[in-house]
Design a protein around this motif. Structure first.
Motif, PDB file in Angstrom:
ATOM      1  N   GLY A 199      -0.827 -12.391  13.881  1.00 37.92           N
ATOM      2  CA  GLY A 199      -1.050 -11.320  14.860  1.00 37.92           C
ATOM      3  C   GLY A 199      -0.081 -10.162  14.654  1.00 37.92           C
ATOM      4  N   SER A 200       1.188 -10.509  14.348  1.00 41.15           N
ATOM      5  CA  SER A 200       2.163  -9.424  14.127  1.00 41.15           C
ATOM      6  C   SER A 200       1.802  -8.606  12.899  1.00 41.15           C
ATOM      7  CB  SER A 200       3.570 -10.014  13.973  1.00 41.15           C
ATOM      8  OG  SER A 200       3.686 -10.749  12.755  1.00 41.15           O
ATOM      9  N   LEU A 201       1.255  -9.292  11.849  1.00 45.57           N
ATOM     10  CA  LEU A 201       0.832  -8.533  10.673  1.00 45.57           C
ATOM     11  C   LEU A 201      -0.311  -7.595  11.024  1.00 45.57           C
ATOM     12  CD1 LEU A 201       0.937 -11.196   7.799  1.00 45.57           C
ATOM     13  CD2 LEU A 201       2.698  -9.565   8.491  1.00 45.57           C
ATOM     14  N   MET A 202      -1.251  -8.104  11.866  1.00 46.43           N
ATOM     15  CA  MET A 202      -2.350  -7.247  12.294  1.00 46.43           C
ATOM     16  C   MET A 202      -1.824  -6.049  13.095  1.00 46.43           C
ATOM     17  SD  MET A 202      -5.386  -7.944  11.287  1.00 46.43           S
ATOM     18  CE  MET A 202      -6.571  -9.197  10.790  1.00 46.43           C
ATOM     19  N   ASP A 203      -0.819  -6.332  13.982  1.00 46.44           N
ATOM     20  CA  ASP A 203      -0.239  -5.225  14.760  1.00 46.44           C
ATOM     21  C   ASP A 203       0.414  -4.196  13.847  1.00 46.44           C
ATOM     22  OD1 ASP A 203      -1.088  -6.460  17.043  1.00 46.44           O
ATOM     23  OD2 ASP A 203       0.855  -7.386  17.518  1.00 46.44           O
ATOM     24  N   ARG A 204       1.144  -4.671  12.849  1.00 45.93           N
ATOM     25  CA  ARG A 204       1.802  -3.742  11.924  1.00 45.93           C
ATOM     26  C   ARG A 204       0.775  -2.931  11.140  1.00 45.93           C
ATOM     27  NH1 ARG A 204       5.977  -7.531   8.785  1.00 45.93           N
ATOM     28  NH2 ARG A 204       6.236  -5.624   7.513  1.00 45.93           N
ATOM     29  N   LEU A 205      -0.311  -3.608  10.745  1.00 48.00           N
ATOM     30  CA  LEU A 205      -1.373  -2.871  10.051  1.00 48.00           C
ATOM     31  C   LEU A 205      -2.039  -1.873  10.984  1.00 48.00           C
ATOM     32  CD1 LEU A 205      -2.954  -5.743   7.943  1.00 48.00           C
ATOM     33  CD2 LEU A 205      -1.630  -3.795   7.083  1.00 48.00           C
ATOM     34  N   GLY A 206      -2.182  -2.243  12.270  1.00 46.76           N
ATOM     35  CA  GLY A 206      -2.752  -1.295  13.236  1.00 46.76           C
ATOM     36  C   GLY A 206      -1.862  -0.082  13.401  1.00 46.76           C
ATOM     37  N   ALA A 207      -0.540  -0.323  13.526  1.00 45.52           N
ATOM     38  CA  ALA A 207       0.391   0.809  13.651  1.00 45.52           C
ATOM     39  C   ALA A 207       0.352   1.683  12.404  1.00 45.52           C
ATOM     40  CB  ALA A 207       1.812   0.293  13.887  1.00 45.52           C
ATOM     41  N   LEU A 208       0.236   1.008  11.243  1.00 44.14           N
ATOM     42  CA  LEU A 208       0.179   1.756   9.994  1.00 44.14           C
ATOM     43  C   LEU A 208      -1.103   2.580   9.926  1.00 44.14           C
ATOM     44  CD1 LEU A 208       2.062   2.009   7.597  1.00 44.14           C
ATOM     45  CD2 LEU A 208       0.734   0.254   6.415  1.00 44.14           C
ATOM     46  N   SER A 209      -2.191   2.013  10.427  1.00 39.26           N
ATOM     47  CA  SER A 209      -3.456   2.739  10.440  1.00 39.26           C
ATOM     48  C   SER A 209      -3.362   3.980  11.331  1.00 39.26           C
ATOM     49  CB  SER A 209      -4.576   1.818  10.932  1.00 39.26           C
ATOM     50  OG  SER A 209      -5.821   2.491  10.887  1.00 39.26           O
ATOM     51  N   GLU A 210      -2.669   3.846  12.492  1.00 40.00           N
ATOM     52  CA  GLU A 210      -2.476   5.008  13.365  1.00 40.00           C
ATOM     53  C   GLU A 210      -1.663   6.088  12.659  1.00 40.00           C
ATOM     54  OE1 GLU A 210      -0.730   3.795  16.995  1.00 40.00           O
ATOM     55  OE2 GLU A 210      -2.434   2.562  17.635  1.00 40.00           O
ATOM     56  N   LEU A 211      -0.627   5.642  11.937  1.00 38.60           N
ATOM     57  CA  LEU A 211       0.209   6.602  11.198  1.00 38.60           C
ATOM     58  C   LEU A 211      -0.617   7.331  10.146  1.00 38.60           C
ATOM     59  CD1 LEU A 211       2.945   7.841  10.489  1.00 38.60           C
ATOM     60  CD2 LEU A 211       3.380   5.871   9.005  1.00 38.60           C
ATOM     61  N   VAL A 212      -1.446   6.572   9.430  1.00 35.67           N
ATOM     62  CA  VAL A 212      -2.293   7.199   8.413  1.00 35.67           C
ATOM     63  C   VAL A 212      -3.288   8.148   9.063  1.00 35.67           C
ATOM     64  CG1 VAL A 212      -4.069   6.750   6.663  1.00 35.67           C
ATOM     65  CG2 VAL A 212      -2.021   5.323   6.767  1.00 35.67           C
ATOM     66  N   GLY A 213      -3.799   7.761  10.257  1.00 36.73           N
ATOM     67  CA  GLY A 213      -4.713   8.659  10.967  1.00 36.73           C
ATOM     68  C   GLY A 213      -4.044   9.973  11.320  1.00 36.73           C
ATOM     69  N   LYS A 214      -2.807   9.885  11.813  1.00 39.95           N
ATOM     70  CA  LYS A 214      -2.070  11.114  12.120  1.00 39.95           C
ATOM     71  C   LYS A 214      -1.851  11.942  10.866  1.00 39.95           C
ATOM     72  CE  LYS A 214       0.441   9.262  16.106  1.00 39.95           C
ATOM     73  NZ  LYS A 214       1.767   8.904  16.661  1.00 39.95           N
ATOM     74  N   ARG A 215      -1.511  11.221   9.774  1.00 40.77           N
ATOM     75  CA  ARG A 215      -1.281  11.973   8.528  1.00 40.77           C
ATOM     76  C   ARG A 215      -2.571  12.630   8.047  1.00 40.77           C
ATOM     77  NH1 ARG A 215       2.167   9.096   3.999  1.00 40.77           N
ATOM     78  NH2 ARG A 215       3.677   9.424   5.683  1.00 40.77           N
ATOM     79  N   ARG A 216      -3.696  11.922   8.214  1.00 37.44           N
ATOM     80  CA  ARG A 216      -4.983  12.507   7.835  1.00 37.44           C
ATOM     81  C   ARG A 216      -5.226  13.797   8.624  1.00 37.44           C
ATOM     82  NH1 ARG A 216      -9.797  11.062   5.558  1.00 37.44           N
ATOM     83  NH2 ARG A 216      -9.121   8.916   5.180  1.00 37.44           N
ATOM     84  N   GLU A 217      -4.908  13.756   9.940  1.00 42.01           N
ATOM     85  CA  GLU A 217      -5.077  14.951  10.756  1.00 42.01           C
ATOM     86  C   GLU A 217      -4.159  16.070  10.285  1.00 42.01           C
ATOM     87  OE1 GLU A 217      -7.317  15.581  13.077  1.00 42.01           O
ATOM     88  OE2 GLU A 217      -8.208  13.640  12.568  1.00 42.01           O
ATOM     89  N   GLU A 218      -2.906  15.677   9.930  1.00 42.98           N
ATOM     90  CA  GLU A 218      -1.963  16.682   9.436  1.00 42.98           C
ATOM     91  C   GLU A 218      -2.460  17.304   8.127  1.00 42.98           C
ATOM     92  OE1 GLU A 218       1.650  14.553   9.085  1.00 42.98           O
ATOM     93  OE2 GLU A 218       2.071  14.510  11.250  1.00 42.98           O
ATOM     94  N   VAL A 219      -2.954  16.435   7.246  1.00 44.55           N
ATOM     95  CA  VAL A 219      -3.469  16.934   5.966  1.00 44.55           C
ATOM     96  C   VAL A 219      -4.659  17.854   6.201  1.00 44.55           C
ATOM     97  CG1 VAL A 219      -4.620  16.266   3.825  1.00 44.55           C
ATOM     98  CG2 VAL A 219      -2.603  14.999   4.624  1.00 44.55           C
TER      99      VAL A 219
END
Length: 414
Positions: free
Chosen positions: A95-115
């Motif tokens: 579950g913690s790995l899934m949470d970390r991947l979820g947080a990472l996905s949010e970060l990538v989403g923000k970066r996608r918006e920035e890009v």
């Protein structure tokens, strides 16, 4: 195999039949079977599988946070790891790995918006740049008259266009069409200009031919003043006519200058001969100037004016002088005349009763003001009012200075 021997791990267990389970938020899930050894060995094996997954998650986190990994590639890697974690044959905090991947996905989403925002901003800037390029090209096409620099600037604008980011295809096509139209219009105007240049030069040559012919006709004139004025007018016409071709310009200017030089050299010879005959007049005027300068400084304006009037009559009777001496002699006599006139003006001022009365009135007013200030100063000193004492002393000093100047002015009338 003892069941109580496999219940010590918080994230998994090994069943009595060797089935290995992992505990998740959704419940237990079988991840494998272990028949070859002790349950602890099974747990250790499947924990290592979890550690491998955790290492992959950590590596991806480092790549996303520490590099410019493209959002699309990052999201693809995250999706693969999500699937691997969801189906993992491993024991650990999945579950913690899934949470970390979820947080990472949010970060990538923000970066996608920035890009995306950066790309949009770059496109806006690129559009502004290309609109500026087109606008400048259109100004050059419409207004430019410096053909070499204008053509060079248009070439630079094309290079700037190519270096700028691309924008949407429709806008790019419209702007490029305007830019091409501007280049074509500039080329047509330049061609038309150079086509008409020969005609203009022919017209200028004809105008200057007429000027040269008139100059050559005047070259033998002896009407010195009128002809000199005519040559000045011809020079103004020459400058206003513009430039013909270099070859024609050089040939015509040579003829114009030769005609002009012929006239002015003849005039100079005549003037030199005439100036020689005026040398005696100059000697007379030099003597009169010495006599006039003896009137300086003027002490008696009336007698000085009378003496100067007699000198002026003899001066006029003496006649003209050589040109090179005219300014010196006339200037010297004018300085004496100015001094006499100034002495007369000063004499009139001194004898003016109204001006003397005004000067006397100013002196009287200042004296009364000083007397009043002296009385005020005495009272302030007696009362110990230091501020009033200082202000009154300053006022007194100013009035006394004004009185000295007023008394000097009054003395000039005596």
């Amino acid at each position: 195999m003892r069941e109580d021997a496999v219940t010590t791990d918080p994230w998994g267990r090994v069943d009595a039949d060797g089935t290995v389970y992992v505990r998740t938020a959704e419940g237990e899930r079988a991840v494998g079977s272990w028949q070859a050894g002790e349950p602890e060995e099974a747990l250790a094996y499947f924990r290592r599988k979890f550690d491998e997954l955790a290492g992959q998650v950590q590596l991806l986190e480092q790549r996303v946070r520490g590099t410019d990994l493209a959002p699309a590639q990052a999201e693809s890697n995250i999706a693969k790891l999500r699937e691997a974690v969801a189906e993992a044959h491993a024991i650990g905090d999945l579950g913690s790995l899934m949470d970390r991947l979820g947080a990472l996905s949010e970060l990538v989403g923000k970066r996608r918006e920035e890009v995306k925002a950066a790309r949009d901003q770059a496109r806006v800037q690129a559009r502004e740049t290309k609109e500026r390029i087109v606008a400048e090209a259109e100004r050059i096409a419409e207004d430019a008259t410096h053909w070499k620099s204008g053509g060079e600037r248009l070439r630079q604008l094309i290079d700037e266009w190519k270096a700028a980011e691309r924008i949407d295809r429709a806008t790019e096509a419209v702007l490029w069409k305007r830019l091409s139209t501007a280049r074509t219009a500039f080329a047509k105007r330049r061609k038309a200009y150079f086509s008409s240049l020969d005609e203009q030069r022919d017209a200028i040559r004809n105008a200057k031919e007429r000027i040269v012919q008139e100059a050559e006709e005047l070259s033998s004139s002896t009407d010195w003043n009128a002809t000199a004025a005519a040559y000045r007018e011809l020079m103004h016409q020459w400058k206003a006519a513009g430039r013909a071709s270099r070859e024609a310009e050089d040939e015509l200017w040579g003829r114009f200058k030769a005609a002009q030089d012929q006239f002015f050299q003849a005039r100079s010879a005549v003037y030199a001969e005439r100036d020689a005959s005026f040398a005696a007049n100059a000697e007379v005027k030099e003597t009169l100037l010495v006599e006039a300068e003896r009137l300086l400084p003027v002490t008696d304006a009336r007698s000085a004016r009378s003496a100067f009037r007699g000198i002026l009559e003899r001066w006029e009777a003496a006649g003209p002088v050589p040109r090179e001496m005219r300014d010196k002699l006339e200037g010297g006599l004018r300085r004496v005349e100015d001094a006499v006139r100034k002495a007369e003006e000063n004499e009139w001022k001194r004898s003016n009763p109204e001006a003397r009365a005004r000067a006397q009135d100013t002196v009287n007013q200042l004296r009364r003001s000083i007397e009043q200030l002296e009385a005020r100063l005495a009272k302030a000193q007696a009362g110990g009012r230091d501020k009033d004492v200082k202000e009154t002393e300053e006022a007194l000093a100013a009035r006394r200075s004004w009185l000295e100047e007023a008394e000097r002015t009054l003395a000039e009338f005596s």
